[in-house]
Design a protein around this motif. Structure first.
Motif, PDB file in Angstrom:
ATOM      1  N   MET A   1       0.841  -1.192   0.000  1.00 29.85           N
ATOM      2  CA  MET A   1       0.000   0.000   0.000  1.00 29.85           C
ATOM      3  C   MET A   1       0.881   1.249   0.000  1.00 29.85           C
ATOM      4  O   MET A   1       1.813   1.350   0.788  1.00 29.85           O
ATOM      5  CB  MET A   1      -0.890  -0.048   1.245  1.00 29.85           C
ATOM      6  N   ASN A   2       0.570   2.150  -0.896  1.00 24.14           N
ATOM      7  CA  ASN A   2       1.364   3.379  -1.005  1.00 24.14           C
ATOM      8  C   ASN A   2       0.461   4.581  -0.729  1.00 24.14           C
ATOM      9  O   ASN A   2      -0.576   4.715  -1.373  1.00 24.14           O
ATOM     10  CB  ASN A   2       1.954   3.493  -2.418  1.00 24.14           C
ATOM     11  N   ILE A   3       0.869   5.391   0.217  1.00 29.00           N
ATOM     12  CA  ILE A   3      -0.005   6.510   0.569  1.00 29.00           C
ATOM     13  C   ILE A   3       0.761   7.836   0.671  1.00 29.00           C
ATOM     14  O   ILE A   3       1.987   7.853   0.825  1.00 29.00           O
ATOM     15  CB  ILE A   3      -0.756   6.257   1.899  1.00 29.00           C
ATOM     16  N   ILE A   4       0.010   8.908   0.587  1.00 26.04           N
ATOM     17  CA  ILE A   4       0.572  10.251   0.765  1.00 26.04           C
ATOM     18  C   ILE A   4      -0.069  10.856   2.002  1.00 26.04           C
ATOM     19  O   ILE A   4      -1.295  10.814   2.150  1.00 26.04           O
ATOM     20  CB  ILE A   4       0.245  11.175  -0.430  1.00 26.04           C
ATOM     21  N   LEU A   5       0.760  11.402   2.884  1.00 22.75           N
ATOM     22  CA  LEU A   5       0.242  12.193   3.999  1.00 22.75           C
ATOM     23  C   LEU A   5       0.481  13.648   3.644  1.00 22.75           C
ATOM     24  O   LEU A   5       1.616  14.040   3.368  1.00 22.75           O
ATOM     25  CB  LEU A   5       0.984  11.866   5.300  1.00 22.75           C
ATOM     26  N   MET A   6      -0.591  14.427   3.629  1.00 23.59           N
ATOM     27  CA  MET A   6      -0.442  15.840   3.291  1.00 23.59           C
ATOM     28  C   MET A   6      -0.828  16.708   4.485  1.00 23.59           C
ATOM     29  O   MET A   6      -1.540  16.272   5.364  1.00 23.59           O
ATOM     30  CB  MET A   6      -1.361  16.184   2.115  1.00 23.59           C
ATOM     31  N   GLY A   7      -0.368  17.937   4.456  1.00 26.43           N
ATOM     32  CA  GLY A   7      -0.721  18.875   5.516  1.00 26.43           C
ATOM     33  C   GLY A   7       0.428  19.841   5.699  1.00 26.43           C
ATOM     34  O   GLY A   7       1.561  19.525   5.344  1.00 26.43           O
ATOM     35  N   PRO A   8       0.135  21.017   6.242  1.00 23.37           N
ATOM     36  CA  PRO A   8       1.186  22.016   6.402  1.00 23.37           C
ATOM     37  C   PRO A   8       2.270  21.566   7.377  1.00 23.37           C
ATOM     38  O   PRO A   8       2.068  20.608   8.130  1.00 23.37           O
ATOM     39  CB  PRO A   8       0.436  23.245   6.927  1.00 23.37           C
ATOM     40  N   LYS A  79       7.121  -3.268   0.206  1.00 22.02           N
ATOM     41  CA  LYS A  79       5.826  -3.540   0.852  1.00 22.02           C
ATOM     42  C   LYS A  79       4.911  -2.316   0.846  1.00 22.02           C
ATOM     43  O   LYS A  79       3.741  -2.399   1.197  1.00 22.02           O
ATOM     44  CB  LYS A  79       6.040  -3.992   2.306  1.00 22.02           C
ATOM     45  N   GLY A  80       5.481  -1.188   0.493  1.00 22.54           N
ATOM     46  CA  GLY A  80       4.684   0.031   0.440  1.00 22.54           C
ATOM     47  C   GLY A  80       5.388   1.180   1.144  1.00 22.54           C
ATOM     48  O   GLY A  80       6.331   0.971   1.904  1.00 22.54           O
ATOM     49  N   PHE A  81       4.926   2.378   0.862  1.00 20.74           N
ATOM     50  CA  PHE A  81       5.579   3.550   1.458  1.00 20.74           C
ATOM     51  C   PHE A  81       4.579   4.648   1.778  1.00 20.74           C
ATOM     52  O   PHE A  81       3.453   4.656   1.255  1.00 20.74           O
ATOM     53  CB  PHE A  81       6.684   4.076   0.532  1.00 20.74           C
ATOM     54  N   ILE A  82       5.033   5.520   2.663  1.00 27.07           N
ATOM     55  CA  ILE A  82       4.235   6.679   3.063  1.00 27.07           C
ATOM     56  C   ILE A  82       5.019   7.908   2.647  1.00 27.07           C
ATOM     57  O   ILE A  82       6.135   8.133   3.157  1.00 27.07           O
ATOM     58  CB  ILE A  82       4.097   6.746   4.602  1.00 27.07           C
ATOM     59  N   LEU A  83       4.489   8.659   1.746  1.00 27.35           N
ATOM     60  CA  LEU A  83       5.171   9.882   1.339  1.00 27.35           C
ATOM     61  C   LEU A  83       4.826  10.992   2.329  1.00 27.35           C
ATOM     62  O   LEU A  83       3.661  11.309   2.542  1.00 27.35           O
ATOM     63  CB  LEU A  83       4.761  10.278  -0.082  1.00 27.35           C
ATOM     64  N   ASP A  84       5.867  11.532   2.947  1.00 28.34           N
ATOM     65  CA  ASP A  84       5.714  12.558   3.983  1.00 28.34           C
ATOM     66  C   ASP A  84       6.526  13.780   3.520  1.00 28.34           C
ATOM     67  O   ASP A  84       7.739  13.794   3.632  1.00 28.34           O
ATOM     68  CB  ASP A  84       6.242  11.946   5.303  1.00 28.34           C
ATOM     69  N   LEU A 107      -1.136   4.307  -6.230  1.00 28.18           N
ATOM     70  CA  LEU A 107      -1.316   5.158  -5.070  1.00 28.18           C
ATOM     71  C   LEU A 107      -2.647   4.747  -4.454  1.00 28.18           C
ATOM     72  O   LEU A 107      -3.654   4.697  -5.162  1.00 28.18           O
ATOM     73  CB  LEU A 107      -1.363   6.617  -5.537  1.00 28.18           C
ATOM     74  N   ASN A 108      -2.645   4.402  -3.155  1.00 27.97           N
ATOM     75  CA  ASN A 108      -3.873   3.872  -2.559  1.00 27.97           C
ATOM     76  C   ASN A 108      -4.690   4.924  -1.826  1.00 27.97           C
ATOM     77  O   ASN A 108      -5.910   4.810  -1.756  1.00 27.97           O
ATOM     78  CB  ASN A 108      -3.548   2.727  -1.602  1.00 27.97           C
ATOM     79  N   ALA A 109      -4.028   5.912  -1.230  1.00 32.50           N
ATOM     80  CA  ALA A 109      -4.779   6.932  -0.498  1.00 32.50           C
ATOM     81  C   ALA A 109      -3.959   8.210  -0.364  1.00 32.50           C
ATOM     82  O   ALA A 109      -2.728   8.174  -0.299  1.00 32.50           O
ATOM     83  CB  ALA A 109      -5.144   6.414   0.898  1.00 32.50           C
ATOM     84  N   VAL A 110      -4.672   9.322  -0.352  1.00 30.70           N
ATOM     85  CA  VAL A 110      -4.053  10.621  -0.074  1.00 30.70           C
ATOM     86  C   VAL A 110      -4.789  11.169   1.141  1.00 30.70           C
ATOM     87  O   VAL A 110      -5.999  11.411   1.080  1.00 30.70           O
ATOM     88  CB  VAL A 110      -4.193  11.596  -1.266  1.00 30.70           C
TER      89      VAL A 110
END
Ligand code: AMP
Length: 194
Positions: A1-8, A79-84, A107-110
Motif C-alpha cells: 500500500m502506497n499513501i501520501i500524507l499531506m498537511g502544512p 511492501k509500500g511507502f508513506i510519502l511525507d 497510489l492507494n490513499a491521499v
C-alpha cells in the motif's frame, strides 16, 4: 500500500508516518529528512539546498522528483511507502503519477491532516521551548514562510487529488491517538476495497 500524507508543516505528518511504519510495515519517506541527511553529509546536493531550506522556500521540483523516484526503487519500499513531504507542488504530483505508472505501482490513499495555522505556530513555539527537535527552519519566522509556501504551492495539489476521488481529510488538531485511529480506519477501508 502506497499513501501520501499531506498537511502544512507541523501538522503531525512525520509523527503519524512513523507510527504507520511501526504498525503496518510501510516505509516512511520524508523528503525533508532526506535533504537534512544530505546537508549533514555535506554532499554537493546538501550544499546546494541548505540555504533554500533554511529560508523556508521549496527545493526545485527537478531535484525532488529525481530523489523520490530513486528512493522508491529501493527494496525497503517493496511492501509500500508513506510519502511525507512529497509531493509539494502540482508538478511533483503529476510527475509522481507518471513515475508510479512506469514502475507499475499504485497510489492507494491521499490523506490530508487539516489544521488551524495559529495553533501550528503555538506548537512550533512549544517544541522550541521544550528544547525538542530544533531545526534551522524551526522558528516562528521561517514557519510563516513555510506556511506561505504550503498555501501557494502545495495546497493547490488538494483539488488535484480531490478530482481523482482520492483525497481524504482527517482533523489533525485531534490528539495523536485519535488521528492515528482515523488514518487506520481509512487504510483498513482501502485494504478491504483492494
Ligand atoms: P519538511 O521536513 O518536510 O518540512 O521539509 C523541510 C524543507 O525541505 C522544506 O521547507 C523544503 O525547503 C524542503 N523540502 C522537503 N520536501 C520537499 C519537496 N517535496 N519539494 C520541495 N522542497 C522540499
Amino acid at each position: 500500500m502506497n499513501i501520501i500524507l499531506m498537511g502544512p508543516p507541523g501538522a503531525g505528518k512525520g509523527t503519524q508516518a512513523k507510527l504507520l511504519e511501526q504498525t503496518r510495515g510501510l516505509k516512511q519517506l520524508s523528503t525533508g529528512d532526506m535533504l537534512r541527511a544530505e546537508i549533514a553529509a555535506q554532499s554537493p546536493l546538501g550544499q546546494k539546498v541548505k540555504a533554500i531550506m533554511d529560508s523556508g522556500a521549496l527545493v526545485s521540483d527537478e531535484i525532488m522528483i529525481e530523489m523520490i523516484s530513486a528512493r522508491i526503487d529501493q527494496p525497503d519500499c517493496a511492501k509500500g511507502f508513506i510519502l511525507d513531504g512529497f509531493p509539494r507542488t502540482v508538478i511533483q504530483a503529476q510527475a509522481l503519477d507518471v513515475m508510479l505508472h512506469q514502475k507499475g505501482k499504485d497510489l492507494n490513499a491521499v490523506i490530508q491532516l487539516s489544521v488551524d495555522e495559529n495553533a501550528l505556530l503555538a506548537r512550533i513555539e512549544k517544541r522550541v521551548a521544550e528544547g525538542g527537535t530544533i531545526r534551522a527552519d524551526d522558528n516562528a519566522e521561517t514557519l510563516k514562510k513555510r506556511l506561505e509556501a504550503y498555501r501557494a504551492q502545495t495546497a493547490p495539489i488538494l483539488p488535484y487529488y480531490e478530482g481523482k476521488g482520492m483525497l481524504q481529510t482527517v482533523d489533525g488538531m485531534a490528539g495523536i491517538d485519535a488521528v492515528t485511529a482515523k488514518i487506520s480506519g481509512i487504510l483498513d477501508g482501502e485494504e478491504a476495497a483492494a
